[in-house]
Scaffold this motif. Structure first.
Motif, PDB file in Angstrom:
ATOM      1  N   ALA A 237     -90.561  91.547 -39.328  1.00 60.60           N
ATOM      2  CA  ALA A 237     -89.589  91.525 -39.128  1.00 60.60           C
ATOM      3  C   ALA A 237     -88.797  90.790 -38.705  1.00 60.60           C
ATOM      4  N   GLY A 238     -89.960  90.024 -37.163  1.00 56.29           N
ATOM      5  CA  GLY A 238     -88.672  89.035 -36.422  1.00 56.29           C
ATOM      6  C   GLY A 238     -89.292  87.626 -36.448  1.00 56.29           C
ATOM      7  N   LEU A 239     -90.532  87.139 -37.714  1.00 56.66           N
ATOM      8  CA  LEU A 239     -90.898  86.193 -38.045  1.00 56.66           C
ATOM      9  C   LEU A 239     -89.449  85.541 -38.882  1.00 56.66           C
ATOM     10  N   PRO A 240     -89.278  84.099 -38.318  1.00 57.05           N
ATOM     11  CA  PRO A 240     -89.227  83.068 -38.778  1.00 57.05           C
ATOM     12  C   PRO A 240     -88.777  83.078 -40.608  1.00 57.05           C
ATOM     13  N   ARG A 241     -87.218  83.637 -40.487  1.00 57.52           N
ATOM     14  CA  ARG A 241     -86.916  83.523 -42.005  1.00 57.52           C
ATOM     15  C   ARG A 241     -86.939  82.037 -42.534  1.00 57.52           C
ATOM     16  N   GLU A 242     -86.761  81.337 -41.589  1.00 52.60           N
ATOM     17  CA  GLU A 242     -86.760  79.875 -42.186  1.00 52.60           C
ATOM     18  C   GLU A 242     -88.208  79.680 -43.418  1.00 52.60           C
ATOM     19  N   ILE A 243     -89.235  80.470 -42.321  1.00 57.08           N
ATOM     20  CA  ILE A 243     -90.635  80.210 -43.046  1.00 57.08           C
ATOM     21  C   ILE A 243     -90.637  80.787 -44.952  1.00 57.08           C
ATOM     22  N   MET A 244     -90.480  81.475 -44.082  1.00 61.95           N
ATOM     23  CA  MET A 244     -90.065  82.729 -45.746  1.00 61.95           C
ATOM     24  C   MET A 244     -89.734  81.560 -47.035  1.00 61.95           C
ATOM     25  N   GLU A 245     -88.403  81.390 -46.445  1.00 65.87           N
ATOM     26  CA  GLU A 245     -87.333  80.815 -47.628  1.00 65.87           C
ATOM     27  C   GLU A 245     -88.729  79.755 -47.959  1.00 65.87           C
ATOM     28  N   SER A 246     -88.803  78.854 -47.280  1.00 67.23           N
ATOM     29  CA  SER A 246     -89.078  78.018 -47.838  1.00 67.23           C
ATOM     30  C   SER A 246     -90.867  78.095 -48.845  1.00 67.23           C
ATOM     31  N   ALA A 247     -90.948  78.791 -48.275  1.00 69.68           N
ATOM     32  CA  ALA A 247     -92.346  78.773 -48.830  1.00 69.68           C
ATOM     33  C   ALA A 247     -91.678  79.688 -50.483  1.00 69.68           C
ATOM     34  N   ARG A 248     -90.618  80.460 -50.185  1.00 71.37           N
ATOM     35  CA  ARG A 248     -90.791  80.757 -52.058  1.00 71.37           C
ATOM     36  C   ARG A 248     -90.309  79.734 -52.420  1.00 71.37           C
ATOM     37  N   ILE A 249     -89.445  78.488 -51.981  1.00 66.83           N
ATOM     38  CA  ILE A 249     -89.227  77.312 -52.843  1.00 66.83           C
ATOM     39  C   ILE A 249     -90.370  77.028 -53.095  1.00 66.83           C
ATOM     40  N   ASP A 250     -91.134  76.707 -52.522  1.00 64.47           N
ATOM     41  CA  ASP A 250     -92.047  75.890 -52.942  1.00 64.47           C
ATOM     42  C   ASP A 250     -93.190  76.845 -53.568  1.00 64.47           C
ATOM     43  N   GLY A 251     -92.133  77.713 -54.276  1.00 60.43           N
ATOM     44  CA  GLY A 251     -93.561  78.975 -55.598  1.00 60.43           C
ATOM     45  C   GLY A 251     -93.923  79.296 -55.193  1.00 60.43           C
ATOM     46  N   ALA A 252     -94.592  79.928 -53.919  1.00 64.13           N
ATOM     47  CA  ALA A 252     -94.970  81.206 -53.241  1.00 64.13           C
ATOM     48  C   ALA A 252     -95.060  82.261 -54.012  1.00 64.13           C
ATOM     49  N   SER A 253     -95.331  83.045 -54.134  1.00 66.99           N
ATOM     50  CA  SER A 253     -95.062  84.750 -54.280  1.00 66.99           C
ATOM     51  C   SER A 253     -95.240  85.243 -52.940  1.00 66.99           C
ATOM     52  N   ASP A 254     -94.303  86.632 -53.536  1.00 67.41           N
ATOM     53  CA  ASP A 254     -94.462  87.419 -52.040  1.00 67.41           C
ATOM     54  C   ASP A 254     -96.095  88.133 -51.490  1.00 67.41           C
ATOM     55  N   PHE A 255     -97.431  87.545 -52.403  1.00 65.52           N
ATOM     56  CA  PHE A 255     -98.393  87.754 -51.926  1.00 65.52           C
ATOM     57  C   PHE A 255     -98.624  87.096 -51.007  1.00 65.52           C
ATOM     58  N   GLU A 256     -98.418  85.274 -51.638  1.00 62.79           N
ATOM     59  CA  GLU A 256     -99.481  84.531 -51.578  1.00 62.79           C
ATOM     60  C   GLU A 256     -98.915  84.490 -49.806  1.00 62.79           C
ATOM     61  N   ILE A 257     -97.296  84.853 -49.925  1.00 59.86           N
ATOM     62  CA  ILE A 257     -96.642  85.165 -48.259  1.00 59.86           C
ATOM     63  C   ILE A 257     -96.757  85.696 -47.706  1.00 59.86           C
ATOM     64  N   PHE A 258     -97.827  86.787 -47.822  1.00 57.35           N
ATOM     65  CA  PHE A 258     -98.449  87.663 -47.213  1.00 57.35           C
ATOM     66  C   PHE A 258     -99.531  87.090 -45.764  1.00 57.35           C
ATOM     67  N   VAL A 259    -100.344  86.883 -47.485  1.00 55.49           N
ATOM     68  CA  VAL A 259    -101.671  86.882 -46.777  1.00 55.49           C
ATOM     69  C   VAL A 259    -101.654  85.072 -46.158  1.00 55.49           C
ATOM     70  N   LYS A 260    -100.866  84.155 -46.295  1.00 54.70           N
ATOM     71  CA  LYS A 260    -101.524  82.735 -46.253  1.00 54.70           C
ATOM     72  C   LYS A 260    -100.538  82.225 -44.938  1.00 54.70           C
ATOM     73  N   ILE A 261     -99.551  83.503 -45.172  1.00 59.31           N
ATOM     74  CA  ILE A 261     -98.082  83.222 -43.626  1.00 59.31           C
ATOM     75  C   ILE A 261     -98.157  84.254 -43.141  1.00 59.31           C
ATOM     76  N   VAL A 262     -98.076  85.926 -43.095  1.00 59.09           N
ATOM     77  CA  VAL A 262     -97.637  86.835 -42.529  1.00 59.09           C
ATOM     78  C   VAL A 262     -98.465  87.642 -41.963  1.00 59.09           C
ATOM     79  N   LEU A 263    -100.048  87.001 -42.188  1.00 58.27           N
ATOM     80  CA  LEU A 263    -100.837  88.179 -41.530  1.00 58.27           C
ATOM     81  C   LEU A 263    -101.788  87.096 -40.119  1.00 58.27           C
ATOM     82  N   PRO A 264    -101.597  85.934 -40.825  1.00 55.53           N
ATOM     83  CA  PRO A 264    -102.047  85.214 -39.471  1.00 55.53           C
ATOM     84  C   PRO A 264    -101.637  84.897 -38.649  1.00 55.53           C
ATOM     85  N   LEU A 265    -100.072  85.010 -38.192  1.00 56.53           N
ATOM     86  CA  LEU A 265     -98.721  85.076 -37.309  1.00 56.53           C
ATOM     87  C   LEU A 265     -98.945  86.395 -37.070  1.00 56.53           C
TER      88      LEU A 265
END
Length: 384
Positions: free
Chosen positions: A268-296
């Motif tokens: 919950a403390g991860l930057p919101r801007e990263i999530m919003e940018s990924a959604r604008i680029d068309g990433a799904s929640d699963f893709e955000i989770f696997v490619k952004i959230v897990l590494p961070l």
């Protein structure tokens, strides 16, 4: 300003000293177990591990040869021999013929035993018993002595434990229980934490409250209901009781509340801007989770892995209930508990076994410790 700087300097040094003291307090017992596990069993029985590098005094006893070994020399009958084995490195300091006073005579001096009989015991263990008349009987004179024993270290204790006491099988059982019981909760909790942190759905606040509430539920209170539930489901589906699957599920259930709480706070403390940018680029929640959230989130995942691994590895209660106490099912803590009951006086076995149990947790901790502090600082990540 100078006073403030002085207070800051003193506070920093105070923290450093406190941490150093804590490290020393926790390290000394570990060092003691290691040293004791490598010492000779006779030395463990008479001296502490902190004297391992010094010569220790031990008492012993022996008996001279019988009358058959006597020879006549210069009109006297003499029995000679040695109280120590050839490879015995001990040095005899004193000796006596009564157990109440094993240090009555100094080594190298002749003791008067009465009726003209003398006994001399030397530092190397050699002795000479002399009498003006022939000795009778096959039982020799009993001798008690005190000897200086040099430091002796051996790996025999580890060979005994690993190959003679069944510890090896229990070690494998513990690994079989601990590794899946650490990975499974992480996988489930990571998905749940992301959903509770960034996905909006009805009842999310209630689920978060339930997770927080489960943190305070004692394991002992939920153990029996969980066992009954597992046995009932297992009977319905034909799954046998006392299997690894049961203990994996039990540890997963007990570890999930803390895992979800810890991971959600971090995610919950991860930057919101990263999530919003990924959604604008068309990433799904699963893709955000696997490619952004897990590494961070790797630091917090490593932190929970340390907690869960240590807790499962050191567990005895859950293992006894869900896995059983058979020789092929007993985990390492259970085997050590059995050794403690049957071999309570063999400190070399117990210290060696105890050190073996902490080797794997130490490896896990030091491998992941650089992520430990960062993982505990949940919510500290800020966007740029």
């Amino acid at each position: 300003m100078a006073a403030t700087a002085g207070k800051g300097f003193a506070a920093r040094w105070g923290v450093h000293i406190a941490v150093l003291l804590i490290v020393i307090v926790w390290t000394i017992p570990t060092l003691g177990i290691l040293v004791s596990s490598l010492r000779d069993r006779d030395q463990i029985a008479v001296s502490g591990w902190w004297t391992a590098l010094t010569t220790s005094a031990q008492t012993g006893q022996g008996r001279t040869e019988g009358a058959d070994a006597q020879v006549e020399q210069n009109g006297r009958f003499v029995i000679a021999g040695n109280l120590l084995e050839e490879d015995d490195a001990r040095v005899i300091r004193s000796f006596g013929t009564r157990i109440q006073n094993p240090t009555e005579h100094e080594a190298g001096t002749a003791a008067d035993l009465g009726d003209g009989v003398t006994l001399q015991v030397n530092e190397d263990g050699s002795y000479e018993q002399s009498s003006p008349t022939a000795f009778e009987g096959n039982r020799g004179q009993r001798i008690f002595f005190e000897a200086a024993t040099p430091p002796r270290f051996t790996t025999e204790n580890y060979r005994t434990v690993l190959f003679s006491e069944g510890i090896g099988r229990s070690f494998i059982n513990s690994l079989t229980v601990t590794i899946p019981a650490t990975i499974i909760p992480i996988l489930i909790a990571a998905f749940a934490a992301y959903a509770l942190a960034w996905m909006k759905f009805p009842g999310r606040a209630i689920l978060i409250a339930v997770v927080i509430g489960l943190l305070v539920v004692p394991l002992q209170m939920s153990l029996i209901p969980l066992l009954k539930l597992y046995n009932g489901v297992g009977t319905f589906f034909g799954v046998p009781a006392k299997t690894y699957l049961g203990i994996w599920l039990a540890h997963t259930g007990f570890g999930l509340p803390f895992a979800i709480y810890l991971l959600r706070s971090y995610i919950a403390g991860l930057p919101r801007e990263i999530m919003e940018s990924a959604r604008i680029d068309g990433a799904s929640d699963f893709e955000i989770f696997v490619k952004i959230v897990l590494p961070l989130s790797f630091p917090v995942l490593a932190s929970f892995a340390i907690f869960q691994f240590l807790w499962v590895w050191n567990d005895l209660l859950v293992a006894m209930v869900f896995l059983g106490s058979g020789s092929n099912q007993l985990v390492l803590t259970g085997k050590l508990n059995a050794l403690l009951g049957s071999r309570g006086g063999d400190w070399e076995i117990l210290t060696t076994s105890a050190f073996i149990t902490i080797i794997v947790p130490l490896i896990v901790f030091f491998s992941l410790q650089r992520y430990f502090v960062r993982g505990l600082l949940a919510g500290s990540v800020k966007g740029g």
